[in-house]
Design an enzyme around this catalytic site. Sequence first.
Site, PDB file in Angstrom:
ATOM      1  N   TYR A 156       6.864  -2.156  -7.467  1.00 59.12           N
ATOM      2  CA  TYR A 156       7.379  -1.700  -6.235  1.00 59.12           C
ATOM      3  C   TYR A 156       7.988  -3.026  -5.665  1.00 59.12           C
ATOM      4  O   TYR A 156       8.896  -2.921  -4.857  1.00 59.12           O
ATOM      5  CB  TYR A 156       6.786  -0.781  -5.370  1.00 59.12           C
ATOM      6  CG  TYR A 156       7.452  -0.154  -4.499  1.00 59.12           C
ATOM      7  CD1 TYR A 156       8.372   0.919  -4.949  1.00 59.12           C
ATOM      8  CD2 TYR A 156       7.192  -0.111  -2.878  1.00 59.12           C
ATOM      9  CE1 TYR A 156       9.051   1.621  -4.153  1.00 59.12           C
ATOM     10  CE2 TYR A 156       7.945   0.727  -2.174  1.00 59.12           C
ATOM     11  CZ  TYR A 156       9.072   1.479  -2.807  1.00 59.12           C
ATOM     12  OH  TYR A 156       9.691   2.408  -2.005  1.00 59.12           O
ATOM     13  N   LYS A 163       9.593  -1.265   3.138  1.00 58.48           N
ATOM     14  CA  LYS A 163       9.050   0.115   3.528  1.00 58.48           C
ATOM     15  C   LYS A 163       8.188   0.233   4.703  1.00 58.48           C
ATOM     16  O   LYS A 163       7.846   1.007   5.542  1.00 58.48           O
ATOM     17  CB  LYS A 163       8.549   1.080   2.435  1.00 58.48           C
ATOM     18  CG  LYS A 163       9.459   1.564   1.578  1.00 58.48           C
ATOM     19  CD  LYS A 163      10.471   2.235   1.956  1.00 58.48           C
ATOM     20  CE  LYS A 163      11.543   3.078   0.911  1.00 58.48           C
ATOM     21  NZ  LYS A 163      12.561   3.773   1.285  1.00 58.48           N
TER      22      LYS A 163
END
Length: 255
Positions: A156, A163
Site C-alpha cells: 500500500y 489515507k
Amino acid sequence: MSLSLEGKRGLILGIANRHSIAYGCAKVLAELGAELCITYLNEKAKPYVQPLADELGAKMLLPCDVSIEGELEAVFHEMEKHWGNIDFAVHSIAWSPLDELHGRLVDSSGDGFCKAMDISCHSFVRMANQSQRLMPEGGTLLTMSYEGAEKVVDHYNLMGPIKAALDSCARYLASELGEQQIRVHSISPGPMPTRAASGIDHFDELMDDATSKSPLKRLGTPDEVGSLAAFLISDLAKTQTGNRIFVDAGRHLIG
Ligand code: NAD
C-alpha cells in the site's frame, strides 16, 4: 422511520466505471430518492460515465479533475445555480504516480508524494470548503479511506500515510463544521476489485487475505458502501459525526 433520501441532493465525485465504489454509492442513493450531480475526470473518461449518469437519472454531469484549478469550484457553482443548496457530497477519489505507488515510502519523491496527497486528500478539504456555502442548514460529507491508514499493509506504500491524513482531516472537519450541522465521516472499505485497486501490486493476494481472514469470509461490495453512505446521509444519522466506519466484513478485527 424508514430510510428515505427523497428531497436530498448532492455530489458524487469518483465514478470511473460500473465497478467504482462511487458508482455503488450513486446507485443506492438514487434508488432511495436522492438527486445526484455526477462528475467525470476528463473527455476520455466521459463516454464511460455518461451512460451510468443517464441510467441513474443524474440531474447534472460535469467535468472535474481536482488537480485543475477551478474545476471543483465550477462544479459547486453549477450546483448552486441549479439547486441553491445541497445535502451531501461524496469524495471517492485517489491517485498516485504509479512508480511512487509501487515503490517504498522511504524512496518517494517530494513531488510525487505531494501530488498524491493533493488529489487524494486535500481535495476533500477543498470539497468541504465549497460545501459549507451550499449547506446552510447542514449536510453530510463522506470520503473513502482504507485500513492501510492505521496498519502497515504490504504494497500500500505511500497511500497509507495519505489515507491516515485523510482520516485526520475528516475528524478535524467534523469538529470545525459541526456547529453548522455539517457531519463528516470517513468510510473504510475492504479491498474491492476496481480500477484504482488494480494499480496496487499483488492486489489479488490482498483480496484473498481479506476473504479468508474476515469473520464473514467475504469481501464487501461498492453497493454495501453505498448502503452505509445512505444511512450516514439520511436523517437517521443526524447525531453522528467524525466516525471512521469499516465496510470490510470485519477484516480489520483480525491481525
Ligand atoms: P476507481 O478507479 O473506480 O475510482 C477512483 C476515482 O478517482 C476515479 O473515478 C478517478 O477518475 C478518480 N480520480 C483520480 N484522479 C482524479 C482527479 N485528479 N480528479 C478527480 N478525480 C480523480 O476506484 P475505487 O476503488 O472506486 O476508488 C474510490 C476510493 O475508494 C479511493 O479513494 C480509494 O482509495 C478508496 N478505496 C478503495 C478500495 C478498493 O479496494 N477498491 C478500498 C478502500 C478504499
